[in-house]
Scaffold this motif. Structure first.
Motif, PDB file in Angstrom:
ATOM      1  N   PRO A   1       0.805  -1.222   0.000  1.00  0.00           N
ATOM      2  CA  PRO A   1       0.000   0.000   0.000  1.00  0.00           C
ATOM      3  C   PRO A   1       0.842   1.279   0.000  1.00  0.00           C
ATOM      4  O   PRO A   1       0.435   2.280  -0.566  1.00  0.00           O
ATOM      5  N   SER A   2       2.032   1.234   0.600  1.00  0.00           N
ATOM      6  CA  SER A   2       2.843   2.455   0.662  1.00  0.00           C
ATOM      7  C   SER A   2       3.310   2.902  -0.716  1.00  0.00           C
ATOM      8  O   SER A   2       3.518   4.090  -0.938  1.00  0.00           O
ATOM      9  N   SER A   3       3.466   1.982  -1.660  1.00  0.00           N
ATOM     10  CA  SER A   3       3.868   2.398  -3.003  1.00  0.00           C
ATOM     11  C   SER A   3       2.660   2.662  -3.903  1.00  0.00           C
ATOM     12  O   SER A   3       2.656   3.618  -4.668  1.00  0.00           O
ATOM     13  N   VAL A   4       1.620   1.852  -3.781  1.00  0.00           N
ATOM     14  CA  VAL A   4       0.457   2.006  -4.663  1.00  0.00           C
ATOM     15  C   VAL A   4      -0.420   3.186  -4.234  1.00  0.00           C
ATOM     16  O   VAL A   4      -0.879   3.963  -5.076  1.00  0.00           O
ATOM     17  N   ASN A   5      -0.632   3.355  -2.939  1.00  0.00           N
ATOM     18  CA  ASN A   5      -1.553   4.394  -2.471  1.00  0.00           C
ATOM     19  C   ASN A   5      -1.021   5.807  -2.632  1.00  0.00           C
ATOM     20  O   ASN A   5      -1.783   6.760  -2.538  1.00  0.00           O
ATOM     21  N   LYS A   6       0.277   5.956  -2.872  1.00  0.00           N
ATOM     22  CA  LYS A   6       0.794   7.300  -3.107  1.00  0.00           C
ATOM     23  C   LYS A   6       0.590   7.748  -4.551  1.00  0.00           C
ATOM     24  O   LYS A   6       0.855   8.892  -4.892  1.00  0.00           O
ATOM     25  N   LEU A   7       0.088   6.836  -5.384  1.00  0.00           N
ATOM     26  CA  LEU A   7      -0.185   7.149  -6.787  1.00  0.00           C
ATOM     27  C   LEU A   7      -1.670   7.427  -6.991  1.00  0.00           C
ATOM     28  O   LEU A   7      -2.517   6.767  -6.396  1.00  0.00           O
ATOM     29  N   THR A   8      -1.968   8.370  -7.869  1.00  0.00           N
ATOM     30  CA  THR A   8      -3.360   8.597  -8.255  1.00  0.00           C
ATOM     31  C   THR A   8      -3.765   7.534  -9.262  1.00  0.00           C
ATOM     32  O   THR A   8      -2.904   6.870  -9.866  1.00  0.00           O
ATOM     33  N   ASP A   9      -5.069   7.398  -9.476  1.00  0.00           N
ATOM     34  CA  ASP A   9      -5.532   6.479 -10.520  1.00  0.00           C
ATOM     35  C   ASP A   9      -4.959   6.883 -11.874  1.00  0.00           C
ATOM     36  O   ASP A   9      -4.578   6.036 -12.680  1.00  0.00           O
ATOM     37  N   GLY A  10      -4.886   8.177 -12.109  1.00  0.00           N
ATOM     38  CA  GLY A  10      -4.337   8.674 -13.373  1.00  0.00           C
ATOM     39  C   GLY A  10      -2.882   8.270 -13.563  1.00  0.00           C
ATOM     40  O   GLY A  10      -2.460   7.948 -14.681  1.00  0.00           O
ATOM     41  N   GLU A  11      -2.101   8.279 -12.479  1.00  0.00           N
ATOM     42  CA  GLU A  11      -0.702   7.881 -12.579  1.00  0.00           C
ATOM     43  C   GLU A  11      -0.563   6.393 -12.900  1.00  0.00           C
ATOM     44  O   GLU A  11       0.261   6.000 -13.734  1.00  0.00           O
ATOM     45  N   ILE A  12      -1.365   5.571 -12.248  1.00  0.00           N
ATOM     46  CA  ILE A  12      -1.328   4.133 -12.525  1.00  0.00           C
ATOM     47  C   ILE A  12      -1.758   3.876 -13.968  1.00  0.00           C
ATOM     48  O   ILE A  12      -1.134   3.093 -14.691  1.00  0.00           O
ATOM     49  N   PHE A  13      -2.827   4.551 -14.395  1.00  0.00           N
ATOM     50  CA  PHE A  13      -3.311   4.408 -15.770  1.00  0.00           C
ATOM     51  C   PHE A  13      -2.216   4.804 -16.760  1.00  0.00           C
ATOM     52  O   PHE A  13      -1.982   4.118 -17.757  1.00  0.00           O
ATOM     53  N   TYR A  14      -1.525   5.899 -16.488  1.00  0.00           N
ATOM     54  CA  TYR A  14      -0.449   6.376 -17.348  1.00  0.00           C
ATOM     55  C   TYR A  14       0.671   5.329 -17.426  1.00  0.00           C
ATOM     56  O   TYR A  14       1.174   5.029 -18.503  1.00  0.00           O
ATOM     57  N   GLN A  15       1.077   4.776 -16.289  1.00  0.00           N
ATOM     58  CA  GLN A  15       2.144   3.787 -16.272  1.00  0.00           C
ATOM     59  C   GLN A  15       1.766   2.546 -17.081  1.00  0.00           C
ATOM     60  O   GLN A  15       2.595   2.005 -17.819  1.00  0.00           O
ATOM     61  N   ILE A  16       0.529   2.111 -16.956  1.00  0.00           N
ATOM     62  CA  ILE A  16       0.056   0.958 -17.727  1.00  0.00           C
ATOM     63  C   ILE A  16       0.015   1.312 -19.213  1.00  0.00           C
ATOM     64  O   ILE A  16       0.407   0.515 -20.064  1.00  0.00           O
ATOM     65  N   THR A  17      -0.446   2.498 -19.515  1.00  0.00           N
ATOM     66  CA  THR A  17      -0.614   2.920 -20.900  1.00  0.00           C
ATOM     67  C   THR A  17       0.723   3.097 -21.610  1.00  0.00           C
ATOM     68  O   THR A  17       0.944   2.554 -22.692  1.00  0.00           O
ATOM     69  N   VAL A  18       1.621   3.860 -21.006  1.00  0.00           N
ATOM     70  CA  VAL A  18       2.878   4.242 -21.652  1.00  0.00           C
ATOM     71  C   VAL A  18       3.969   3.196 -21.459  1.00  0.00           C
ATOM     72  O   VAL A  18       4.755   2.927 -22.355  1.00  0.00           O
ATOM     73  N   GLY A  19       4.029   2.609 -20.255  1.00  0.00           N
ATOM     74  CA  GLY A  19       5.091   1.660 -19.960  1.00  0.00           C
ATOM     75  C   GLY A  19       6.444   2.344 -19.870  1.00  0.00           C
ATOM     76  O   GLY A  19       6.579   3.531 -20.155  1.00  0.00           O
ATOM     77  N   ARG A  20       7.411   1.596 -19.431  1.00  0.00           N
ATOM     78  CA  ARG A  20       8.794   2.073 -19.350  1.00  0.00           C
ATOM     79  C   ARG A  20       9.648   0.846 -19.136  1.00  0.00           C
ATOM     80  O   ARG A  20       9.346   0.008 -18.299  1.00  0.00           O
ATOM     81  N   LYS A  21      10.703   0.723 -19.896  1.00  0.00           N
ATOM     82  CA  LYS A  21      11.520  -0.476 -19.826  1.00  0.00           C
ATOM     83  C   LYS A  21      11.795  -0.863 -18.388  1.00  0.00           C
ATOM     84  O   LYS A  21      12.138  -0.010 -17.598  1.00  0.00           O
ATOM     85  N   PRO A  22      11.584  -2.080 -18.032  1.00  0.00           N
ATOM     86  CA  PRO A  22      11.252  -3.225 -18.855  1.00  0.00           C
ATOM     87  C   PRO A  22       9.747  -3.448 -19.049  1.00  0.00           C
ATOM     88  O   PRO A  22       9.341  -4.362 -19.740  1.00  0.00           O
ATOM     89  N   MET A  23       8.897  -2.613 -18.439  1.00  0.00           N
ATOM     90  CA  MET A  23       7.450  -2.795 -18.577  1.00  0.00           C
ATOM     91  C   MET A  23       6.983  -2.306 -19.945  1.00  0.00           C
ATOM     92  O   MET A  23       7.296  -1.182 -20.341  1.00  0.00           O
TER      93      MET A  23
END
Length: 147
Positions: A96-118
């Motif tokens: 929770p300490s890593s996930v809850n500090k992110l907004t839904d928009g930030e998580i969506f962005y990370q899933i959408t854009v990715g970044r090596k290696p994701m």
């Protein structure tokens, strides 16, 4: 200087330059992997248009099982069968300490854009599927059991 000693000196110089180049590349990669995500402010503020209904959580769970478990693991702990191949290691989505500090928009962005290696899922999943995945990631962090 004999021809063989010139060749030997030249070979040592080439090897030195190659080793030096590899060291620079390794250091550069290390620096880039430790960079925080650069998420535009507008994307950080995006709101999830979906609600955490059982149908959306079930859909998110299925997408997660299909696209994410190899790296993030069945339970989201970042311990999937492929996780050890990557640097940086996959995120522990149950923390929770890593996930809850992110907004839904930030998580969506990370899933959408990715970044090596994701990888990027912009073309692999629809917007709704990515939002369902955001809901499921939130459920993992809250240690909710999705039936």
């Amino acid at each position: 200087m004999t021809p063989s000693s010139r060749k030997s000196r030249r070979l040592r110089l080439v090897l030195f330059v190659c080793v030096l180049g590899l060291m620079v590349v390794a250091i550069g990669l290390g620096v880039f992997h430790k960079q925080p995500w650069a998420i535009p402010a507008a994307d950080k503020q995006r709101q999830n248009p979906l609600t955490a209904t059982q149908a959306n959580l079930d859909a998110g769970k299925q997408i997660y099982a299909d696209k994410c478990t190899d790296c993030h693991g069945d339970k989201g702990k970042g311990d999937g069968p492929d996780a050890m191949m990557y640097e940086p290691a996959p995120t522990d989505l149950t923390d929770p300490s890593s996930v809850n500090k992110l907004t839904d928009g930030e998580i969506f962005y990370q899933i959408t854009v990715g970044r090596k290696p994701m990888p990027s899922f912009r073309k692999k999943l629809t917007d709704d599927q990515r939002w369902q995945l955001v809901l499921f990631v939130r459920a993992l962090a809250e240690h909710q059991e999705v039936k």
